[in-house]
Design an enzyme around this catalytic site. Structure first.
Site, PDB file in Angstrom:
ATOM      1  N   LYS A  39       0.884  -1.172   0.000  1.00 58.51           N
ATOM      2  CA  LYS A  39       0.000   0.000   0.000  1.00 58.51           C
ATOM      3  C   LYS A  39       0.922   1.222   0.000  1.00 58.51           C
ATOM      4  O   LYS A  39       1.413   1.654   1.034  1.00 58.51           O
ATOM      5  CB  LYS A  39      -0.909  -0.051   1.235  1.00 58.51           C
ATOM      6  N   GLU A  69       9.411  15.939  14.793  1.00 57.99           N
ATOM      7  CA  GLU A  69      10.053  15.580  13.527  1.00 57.99           C
ATOM      8  C   GLU A  69       9.622  16.587  12.461  1.00 57.99           C
ATOM      9  O   GLU A  69       8.433  16.734  12.186  1.00 57.99           O
ATOM     10  CB  GLU A  69       9.642  14.168  13.097  1.00 57.99           C
ATOM     11  N   GLU A 105       8.244   0.879  11.441  1.00 51.99           N
ATOM     12  CA  GLU A 105       9.427   1.705  11.164  1.00 51.99           C
ATOM     13  C   GLU A 105       8.937   3.141  11.102  1.00 51.99           C
ATOM     14  O   GLU A 105       8.295   3.545  10.126  1.00 51.99           O
ATOM     15  CB  GLU A 105      10.053   1.318   9.815  1.00 51.99           C
ATOM     16  N   CYS A 130      14.054   9.384   7.355  1.00 51.43           N
ATOM     17  CA  CYS A 130      13.726   9.041   8.744  1.00 51.43           C
ATOM     18  C   CYS A 130      14.948   9.172   9.642  1.00 51.43           C
ATOM     19  O   CYS A 130      14.834   9.516  10.802  1.00 51.43           O
ATOM     20  CB  CYS A 130      13.130   7.649   8.815  1.00 51.43           C
TER      21      CYS A 130
HETATM   22  P1  NAD Z   1       2.098   8.574   7.090  1.00 51.65           P
HETATM   23  O1  NAD Z   1       2.067   7.928   8.424  1.00 51.65           O
HETATM   24  O2  NAD Z   1       1.244   9.754   6.858  1.00 51.65           O
HETATM   25  O3  NAD Z   1       1.708   7.514   5.939  1.00 51.65           O
HETATM   26  C1  NAD Z   1       2.380   6.284   5.776  1.00 51.65           C
HETATM   27  C2  NAD Z   1       1.450   5.314   5.056  1.00 51.65           C
HETATM   28  O4  NAD Z   1       0.320   5.022   5.879  1.00 51.65           O
HETATM   29  C3  NAD Z   1       0.885   5.867   3.741  1.00 51.65           C
HETATM   30  O5  NAD Z   1       0.799   4.828   2.807  1.00 51.65           O
HETATM   31  C4  NAD Z   1      -0.507   6.342   4.155  1.00 51.65           C
HETATM   32  O6  NAD Z   1      -1.443   6.386   3.103  1.00 51.65           O
HETATM   33  C5  NAD Z   1      -0.887   5.276   5.160  1.00 51.65           C
HETATM   34  N1  NAD Z   1      -1.921   5.701   6.116  1.00 51.65           N
HETATM   35  C6  NAD Z   1      -2.227   6.961   6.519  1.00 51.65           C
HETATM   36  N2  NAD Z   1      -3.248   6.927   7.410  1.00 51.65           N
HETATM   37  C7  NAD Z   1      -3.595   5.623   7.564  1.00 51.65           C
HETATM   38  C8  NAD Z   1      -4.575   4.948   8.340  1.00 51.65           C
HETATM   39  N3  NAD Z   1      -5.415   5.608   9.147  1.00 51.65           N
HETATM   40  N4  NAD Z   1      -4.631   3.606   8.250  1.00 51.65           N
HETATM   41  C9  NAD Z   1      -3.785   2.916   7.460  1.00 51.65           C
HETATM   42  N5  NAD Z   1      -2.856   3.506   6.688  1.00 51.65           N
HETATM   43  C10 NAD Z   1      -2.743   4.841   6.752  1.00 51.65           C
HETATM   44  O7  NAD Z   1       3.633   8.919   6.802  1.00 51.65           O
HETATM   45  P2  NAD Z   1       4.224   9.745   5.580  1.00 51.65           P
HETATM   46  O8  NAD Z   1       3.934  11.195   5.776  1.00 51.65           O
HETATM   47  O9  NAD Z   1       3.829   9.093   4.314  1.00 51.65           O
HETATM   48  O10 NAD Z   1       5.786   9.483   5.760  1.00 51.65           O
HETATM   49  C11 NAD Z   1       6.623  10.249   6.568  1.00 51.65           C
HETATM   50  C12 NAD Z   1       6.966   9.504   7.841  1.00 51.65           C
HETATM   51  O11 NAD Z   1       7.552   8.242   7.523  1.00 51.65           O
HETATM   52  C13 NAD Z   1       8.008  10.224   8.669  1.00 51.65           C
HETATM   53  O12 NAD Z   1       7.618  10.191  10.019  1.00 51.65           O
HETATM   54  C14 NAD Z   1       9.275   9.390   8.467  1.00 51.65           C
HETATM   55  O13 NAD Z   1      10.208   9.488   9.507  1.00 51.65           O
HETATM   56  C15 NAD Z   1       8.693   8.018   8.340  1.00 51.65           C
HETATM   57  N6  NAD Z   1       9.630   7.102   7.688  1.00 51.65           N
HETATM   58  C16 NAD Z   1      10.202   6.113   8.442  1.00 51.65           C
HETATM   59  C17 NAD Z   1      11.129   5.237   7.877  1.00 51.65           C
HETATM   60  C18 NAD Z   1      11.783   4.175   8.690  1.00 51.65           C
HETATM   61  O14 NAD Z   1      12.295   3.218   8.117  1.00 51.65           O
HETATM   62  N7  NAD Z   1      11.817   4.294  10.011  1.00 51.65           N
HETATM   63  C19 NAD Z   1      11.445   5.368   6.516  1.00 51.65           C
HETATM   64  C20 NAD Z   1      10.837   6.378   5.770  1.00 51.65           C
HETATM   65  C21 NAD Z   1       9.918   7.245   6.366  1.00 51.65           C
END
Ligand code: NAD
Length: 510
Positions: A192, A401, A267, A301
């Site tokens: 997804k 963040e 993650e 991240c």
């Molecule tokens: P996000 O949490 O907004 O979204 C991540 C995913 O979850 C997307 O596919 C989104 O559509 C989905 N999502 C959103 N709401 C949901 C719900 N209610 N139920 C199920 N799925 C849902 O994050 P983002 O803005 O896309 O990404 C940025 C974040 O990702 C930052 O906090 C960054 O640090 C983190 N990140 C972490 C790593 C790691 O390996 N630790 C790597 C890359 C990014």
């Protein structure tokens, strides 16, 4: 650097997208494009903010179709056996490598990531499949000594269908990083992708089929988090969830999974400290500070978003960081010479700008200057590499963040103070120390609570090493050999090696 008008840039990005995916964006499963009927989603070019295309969320119905395909692929994928899976994953790695140029352009056109970064990430994606192809035929159980006449052994059994949710900052990299291990273990995967950036994930699923993975083994459910993401995590056929994204969403996803008794690997984000002592090599440390926070426009991240510098080195180091930051080539992500692109989407742009304004309002000093800039469109999500000095732990920017090119600088008095400040956060993803003292370097590495820590360097990660966070940064590890335990469960098999005694005295000689 190319100085192009914004209209040309967006038109190029739109052409790259329509050439790669002529049927448009949506889901993908078992050779089928899944067109949605849900909410309209926009894809915009981050460098200009202009619309590239619109598409529709595939909703619960489309998500169920993607899970159907992944569930149907379980048997053929397991029947391929460890050696068959290894071969197929190696073919996938080779196809990704052959397509790296196309994948990189598509990633840059849709995620706004500079081409030089997208290309490296596409090649890394190939490496992930090669690495776990190497593990696929080495996933073994154990023979266990137990009391009595028994041969007792274990097998590692895949969970079944894995739901893998990914963010927008590194769409292909994160999709490959987590799906390679899950597939090598014999699971099938429904990806997804973020609603902002589904394109390269769809191409990855197409390449998986070309590589000979049974149709549906790697399927894609595209759409919004609240609809498609939730439907995927709630689907009873999904037996393991891996989530890469923000802390708040990670908690929602893990709660939904836990309510069904399904484990979730998380993650999440970070607020990592880059600690520079007064005996550090200033040239190397300032390069390291820049790489830590400005690579990927800080949308990483592991970004080293907090610079903790010894008070005696503060003035010199900040001056050097500010001088070098102004030299970075900021511009169109599709220009191969560009080093820093825009922020990935309008929502994130507002978040980053809001936090910078708030930091200044709370007393931080903005010390960065703008360098020479080329062809930056007014409508694009541009945030210059920003250095905020005199940040204290009370400032919001020290704890939140930002996920953008914004460095928060604080000073420390001594080693104990540096460790205290580094650990004064709910996160625990990464960190680094810069010092010429070997003893101190290892002491600090030992004391800072983080899943990854660098000494006199920053940012290098590899699929062969474990990656994951402490505290709010996550749960579980998503690379290295340990991750094989995340995507399999142990099954114990007991075989008597001598006549088995009657279970009840009354059955003796019966
Ligand atoms: P996000 O949490 O907004 O979204 C991540 C995913 O979850 C997307 O596919 C989104 O559509 C989905 N999502 C959103 N709401 C949901 C719900 N209610 N139920 C199920 N799925 C849902 O994050 P983002 O803005 O896309 O990404 C940025 C974040 O990702 C930052 O906090 C960054 O640090 C983190 N990140 C972490 C790593 C790691 O390996 N630790 C790597 C890359 C990014």
């Amino acid at each position: 650097m190319t100085d192009s008008p914004s209209l040309g840039l967006s038109a190029t990005a739109a052409a790259i997208l329509s050439e790669a995916l002529p049927e448009g964006l949506g889901g993908y499963a078992a050779g089928q494009h899944l067109a949605g009927r849900g909410a309209e989603v926009e894809a915009r070019y981050p460098a200009t903010g202009e619309l590239l295309t619109t598409w529709r969320d595939i909703g619960a119905e489309g998500t169920a179709a993607a899970v159907d395909a992944a569930a149907a692929a379980l048997r053929p994928w397991q029947e391929a056996g460890p050696f068959g899976r290894a071969e197929a994953l190696r073919r996938l790695a080779a196809l990704i490598r052959e397509s790296a140029g196309q994948l990189a352009r598509l990633e840059s056109a849709t995620a706004g990531k500079p081409l030089r970064d997208s290309r490296v990430e596409a090649l890394r994606a190939a490496d992930f499949f090669d690495y776990y192809a190497g593990w696929a035929d080495k996933i073994t159980g154990q023979t266990l000594p137990v009391p009595g006449p028994w041969l007792t052994y274990t097998r590692r059994v895949p969970y079944g269908v894995v739901g893998l949710l990914t963010p927008w900052n590194a769409p292909l990299f994160t999709a490959a990083w987590n799906s390679a291990a899950a597939l090598a273990c014999g699971n099938t995967v429904v990806l997804k992708p973020s609603e902002f950036t589904p394109a390269t994930t769809i191409v990855l699923a197409r390449l998986a089929e070309q590589a000979g993975l049974p149709p549906g083994t790697l399927s894609v459910a595209s759409g919004l988090g609240e609809t498609v993401g939730q439907a995927l995590v709630a689907d009873p056929r999904v037996r393991k969830v891996a989530f890469i994204g923000s802390v708040a969403t990670g908690r929602t996803v893990a709660t939904t999974a836990a309510s069904r008794g399904v484990p979730a690997l998380l993650e999440l984000g970070g607020k990592s400290a880059n600690i520079v002592f007064d005996d550090a090599d200033v040239d190397a440390a300032s390069d390291g500070v820049l790489a830590a926070i400005f690579a990927g426009a800080g949308q990483s991240c592991v970004a080293g978003s907090r610079l903790l510098v010894h008070a005696d080195l503060h003035e010199e180091l900040v001056a050097e960081v500010v001088r070098k930051a102004a030299l970075l080539r900021v511009g169109d992500p599709l220009d191969p010479e560009v080093e820093i692109g825009p922020v990935g989407n309008a929502r994130q742009y507002e978040h980053v700008c809001g936090l910078v304004e708030q930091a200044v309002g709370e007393g931080a000093t903005r010390v960065s200057r703008h360098g020479e800039r080329h062809g930056l469109s007014d409508g694009g999500y541009w945030v210059e590499p920003t250095v905020l000095d005199h940040v204290t732990t009370e400032h919001t920017v020290a704890r939140t963040e930002v996920f953008g090119p914004v460095l928060a600088v604080s000073t420390f008095a001594d080693e104990a103070d540096a460790i205290r400040q580094a650990n004064d956060t709910e996160f625990g993803l990464a960190g680094a120390v810069w010092t010429r003292s070997v003893e101190r370097a290892h002491r600090i590495a030992d004391e800072v609570r983080a899943g990854t820590f660098w000494i006199n360097s920053y940012k290098t990660i590899h699929v062969a090493a474990p990656f994951g966070g402490f505290g709010d940064s996550g749960w579980g590890r998503s690379s290295g050999p340990d991750v094989l335990g995340e995507y399999t469960q142990a099954k114990a098999v007991w075989v008597p090696t001598a006549p088995y005694p009657a279970p009840f005295p009354s059955l003796r000689d019966s």
